[in-house]
Design a protein around this motif. Structure first.
Motif: not given
Length: 474
Positions: A310-319, A332-341
């Motif tokens: 249930r983590q927000e994917p936020q941004n992505a790259a497909v390839g 998927c980049r994840s939502r975290y404003d710092e320390h992205q996961k």
């Protein structure tokens, strides 16, 4: 008397020879001065790396409006650059010459939810031969709602008109060049958000570019696309005509089909052949809020919906990030404003990787992670990578492996915008940085192991994505 006639004849012959020589010389000089013509097969590589182009305005302030796209504006077969900022639209040739610069209130926005489309870092401009005269036109809207069509090579105005817009909207805010009738890029899609409340670009109207005074080809107020991005289009079923993509897919004739329900709203949309075992192309979309899902679907059905804790994917790259697996991967980049996961799905919707960006980023990289993430064909190998810039700052640019997070290359920069496209040399893609009042264009100087592959611009979905991108959906 005979001698005189001979002298006159000789003199006339001499004059004729001189005139003929001057004519030939002029033809040669004119030919050498004429612009070279190129094709997709023989683009030259930039001699400098990076190649630097000076522009007429700056990205240095923190305003998130305006950006860059590429198109052949002057007809020489090479990709040129269209750059936008509030109050400015500039056109620059492939080799850096200023073609033209307009001071205009072009419709660009730092937030589509607050100020309307086209959204954060979107260029708000389109380019194609929309009238069939063999020359490129540039199309954009102003903040007063006027549709403008200008000559691509000169910026000279061809059309300026205001078209009827929905009562719930302030004006038309976004314009997209499309092929809806199978006649080529001869159609325009106009888009607007609701003026009150949380603004969503649900209003669309399609026009034939050669009949703007006539009735729309179709129109709707039920489009459900991204909350932060203008409508995405591509020919996903291979019939030679574009569809408008979102949780609702609109066919070329305006037929609308709701594919799935969204609990929150959509953040991003991407198009690619994620599942080669399924005919046509697929659409990837990310959900913000509620279940925080990633969706894979086409114009007929939802193929799968999946989430990661249930983590927000936020941004992505497909390839093609993992050659051991069938189909493409979705990073998927994840939502975290710092320390992205970040986390990665395979083509079946299974999570195959996750990691902490802090653990893989090089020393000195911001703890806020990455932004403006592009899939990139940098090496010429089958495996693709991702390119990104430092988040929330005019910072460095990197190329990284999406499945492991490993940084493969770092460019010391002060990047305000990042754009990736095939603009020089072989079919591989270049990194294009907007930094202050300059464009910096980086190419891969290593030999291409696969130099005969066709240009990426021949792919409809590639061309469309490079024209209508923004921060959330490169």
């Amino acid at each position: 008397m005979a001698t005189t006639d001979s002298a006159r004849t000789h003199s006339a012959t001499t004059i004729f020879s001189i005139v003929l020589f001057l004519i030939c010389l002029s033809i040669c000089l004119f030919s050498s001065a004429a612009p070279a013509k190129y094709s997709l097969a023989n683009w030259p590589q930039y001699k400098q790396n990076p190649f630097v182009i000076r522009i007429d305005f700056s990205f240095s302030d923190e305003d998130g409006a305006g950006s860059i796209i590429t198109a052949d504006l002057d007809g020489d077969g090479l990709m040129d650059y269209l750059v936008t900022r509030p109050g400015n639209l500039g056109a620059y040739s492939h080799f850096g010459k200023r073609l033209w610069h307009l001071k205009t209130d072009i419709q660009v926005s730092s937030s589509s939810e607050t100020y309307g489309l086209p959204g954060l870092h979107a260029a708000g401009v389109q380019a194609a031969d929309i009238d069939g005269d063999g020359k490129t036109e540039v199309v954009f809207l102003t903040k007063e709602g006027f549709l403008n069509i200008v000559v691509g090579a000169t910026g000279k105005s061809k059309t300026r008109k205001k078209l009827p817009f929905p009562n719930e909207a302030e004006r038309w805010e976004n314009v997209i060049i499309a092929n809806l009738r199978g006649k080529g890029d001869r159609d325009l899609i106009l888009q607007a958000t609701n003026r009150e409340g949380y603004r969503m670009g649900k209003f669309l109207a399609a026009y034939a570019a050669d009949n703007l005074d006539g009735k729309p080809l179709w129109q709707t107020s039920e489009y459900l696309g991204c909350a932060h991005t203008g409508a995405r289009i591509a020919d996903i079923d291979g019939d030679g005509r574009d569809e408008v993509l979102g949780a609702t897919v609109i066919d070329h004739d305006g037929t609308l089909k709701r594919i799935f329900d969204v609990r929150g709203h959509l953040d991003s949309i991407f198009v690619n052949d994620v599942r080669p075992d399924i005919p046509g192309l697929e659409i990837v979309s990310l959900e913000e809020g509620s279940l925080q899902r990633v969706f894979l679907f086409n114009k007929d059905r939802l193929i799968w919906a999946s989430d990661y804790k249930r983590q927000e994917p936020q941004n992505a790259a497909v390839g093609e990030f993992d050659l051991s697996r069938k189909g493409l991967e979705i990073w998927c980049r994840s939502r975290y404003d710092e320390h992205q996961k970040p986390f990665v799905f395979d083509a079946r919707g299974d999570v195959i990787a996750d990691y902490e960006m802090d653990a893989v980023a090089p020393e000195g990289w911001t703890i806020k992670g990455v932004e403006e993430i592009w899939t990139i064909d940098w090496t010429g190998q089958t495996k693709q990578s991702a390119a990104a810039k430092e988040r929330h700052k005019a910072g460095d640019v990197c190329i990284f492996d999406p499945t492991t997070g490993k940084f493969l290359k770092r460019f010391k920069e002060k990047a305000d915008r990042l754009y990736v496209a095939d603009v020089s040399g072989d079919w591989r893609e270049e990194i294009i940085v907007c930094a202050g009042q300059e464009l910096h264009i980086y190419h891969n100087a290593d030999p291409n192991p696969n130099p005969k592959r066709e240009r990426l611009w021949k792919r409809n979905h590639y061309k469309r994505s490079k024209m209508i991108w923004n921060y959330y959906s490169p």
